[in-house]
Scaffold this active site. Structure first.
Site, mmCIF file in Angstrom:
data_model
loop_
_atom_site.group_PDB
_atom_site.id
_atom_site.type_symbol
_atom_site.label_atom_id
_atom_site.label_comp_id
_atom_site.label_asym_id
_atom_site.label_seq_id
_atom_site.Cartn_x
_atom_site.Cartn_y
_atom_site.Cartn_z
ATOM 1 C CE LYS A 188 -4.372 1.030 0.107
ATOM 2 N NZ LYS A 188 -5.546 0.226 -0.278
ATOM 3 C CG ASP B 143 -7.237 3.237 -1.266
ATOM 4 O OD1 ASP B 143 -7.523 2.036 -1.209
ATOM 5 O OD2 ASP B 143 -7.501 4.015 -0.324
#
Ligand code: GLU
Length: 448
Positions: free
Chosen positions: A126, A166
């Site tokens: 991430k 995201d």
């Protein structure tokens, strides 16, 4: 609790005491692995859990850029390469003011299990920045993305680490990021990022994938309960890409989504967010950079509740699609009071652990985000396959694969929980099923 799990949890709590979001997910996941860890004493000898909670690599960097007024701004960039046992690191980039190392580590840890659940070969990663894209001009967004990639490019690659979008990172940002990567690398490696535009290797159905996948998962839950999505009312938070996909697919399958929300409050639309015009307007709201749910109420003449969350509305299904920890004890109690039956997490970790276990104890059917929202990263995995083949598949082929993946995730979670003697516990089941593949790979690959 299993003594090994307890020891590792205590260690993490000591070493990462200043990272609340990361501690929250580690605690939730490790506690649910008890039955499997009991059965495998060799895990302790191999330090498996100690390795599992430590990211393989954390990269933090300076992102300087110049705004439209000519002022120099400096943001912080991150990439957490959490676990690469089953494939290249894979996971989105989040641009939001709340981004810090704890948030990045929580998302990277969750992503490891989520990606494993998809059954595709993807490790967990991430990244992101504390850059807030709201209110920024297109030029500012582009310059920021270019600066961000000027550092990130050396850490990623189609076989190394494959970022995607995201919160705050959509098709436009991925385009700018890819343009800069290509320019620096002097190679057309479009498998380095997913969520690209269709003209340069993006997969059909990637924008819809997370929301559609979540509704496919909901249908599996309903099937298990001998229930049907037709006629169900759904409360949803957020109005971004994920909420957009949920509203479309739920409507197509005969349900009615009656709320959306933003940081300013929520809208109640008794007719449902159920027309092309409303779905298109959600996209406009997102690209406007205003970050206001009230715009929807103004446009369609529905009621707006300033500074409130939609969880007091009496519905059959609640689907949080916004941020982490938007549901705590007061919201959970409200949902129970309203007789809610299905609580389907969509955003990453939208529920505090206290509220999550409370709802499960009270008999609500709770579906965890790392399973429910795995459709997004699944279609990202399919985008990687298409880029490797240098082919583009048909939208209906991708949609059929997505549906199949979501059905399998639900089935694998159900089976894992049942085998552990936990009944229909989708939260523990997802953790157990996701963990198994990662653990097997880590055990086989030696102490690395
Ligand atoms: N950000 C999404 C997630 O939380 C998608 C990641 C991806 O497509 O790589 O899973």
């Amino acid at each position: 609790m299993n003594a090994y799990i307890e020891r590792v949890l205590e260690d993490v709590k000591k070493r990462d005491a200043h990272e609340p979001e990361f501690l929250q997910t580690v605690e939730e996941v490790l506690k649910s692995l008890e039955s499997m860890v009991d059965k495998h004493p060799e895990y302790e000898k191999a330090g498996l859990l100690e390795r599992l909670v430590e990211p393989e690599r954390v990269i933090e960097f300076r992102v300087p850029w110049v705004n439209d007024a000519g002022e120099v701004k400096v943001n912080r960039g991150f990439r957490v390469q959490f676990n690469g046992a089953i494939g290249p690191y894979k996971g989105g980039l989040r641009f939001a003011s709340h981004v810090n190392l704890s948030v990045m580590k929580f998302l990277g840890f969750e992503q490891t299990f989520k990606n494993s659940l998809t059954s595709l070969p993807m490790g967990g990663g991430k990244g992101g920045s504390d850059f807030d894209p709201n209110g920024k001009s297109d030029g500012e967004i582009m310059r920021f993305c270019q600066s961000f990639m000027t550092e990130l490019y050396r850490h990623i690659g189609p076989n190394v680490d494959v970022p995607a979008g995201d919160i705050g990172v959509g098709g436009r940002e991925i385009g700018y990021l890819f343009g800069q990567y290509k320019r620096i690398r002097n190679a057309y490696e479009n498998g380095v990022l997913t969520g690209k535009g269709p003209s340069f290797g993006g997969s059909p159905f990637r924008p819809e994938a997370t929301g559609f996948g979540a509704v496919y998962y909901l249908c599996e839950v309903l099937k298990h309960e001998k229930d049907d999505i037709k006629g169900k009312t759904i409360a949803m938070s957020g109005f971004g890409n994920v909420a957009w996909g949920v509203a479309i697919k739920a409507t197509q399958l005969g349900a009615k989504v009656v709320t959306l929300s933003g940081p300013d409050g929520y809208c109640y639309d008794p007719d449902g967010i159920a027309t092309q015009e409303k779905w298109d307007y959600m996209l406009e709201m997102r690209s406007s950079g205003r970050n206001q749910a009230k715009d929807y109420a103004d446009k369609f003449g529905v009621e707006f509740f300033p500074k409130q969350k939609p969880w007091g509305v009496k519905v059959d299904v609640c689907m949080p699609c916004a941020y982490q920890n938007e549901i705590g004890m007061p919201e959970a109690e409200q949902m129970l009071k309203n007789g809610l039956k299905y609580y389907i997490e969509v955003a990453n970790m939208p529920t505090t652990n206290e509220a999550l276990f409370y709802m499960m104890d009270k008999g609500l059917i709770v579906a965890p985000s790392k399973a429910v929202n795995a459709g997004g990263v699944s279609v990202s995995g399919l985008e990687m396959s298409q880029n490797s083949e240098r082919l583009t598949w048909k939208p209906e082929e991708v949609d059929a694969m997505l549906l199949n993946i979501m059905v399998n995730i639900h089935a694998a979670s159900e089976k894992a929980a049942e085998e552990a003697g936990l009944g229909y516990n989708l939260v523990a089941g997802a953790n157990l099923a996701g963990f198994k593949k990662v653990a097997d790979a880590m055990m086989a690959q030696g102490i690395v």
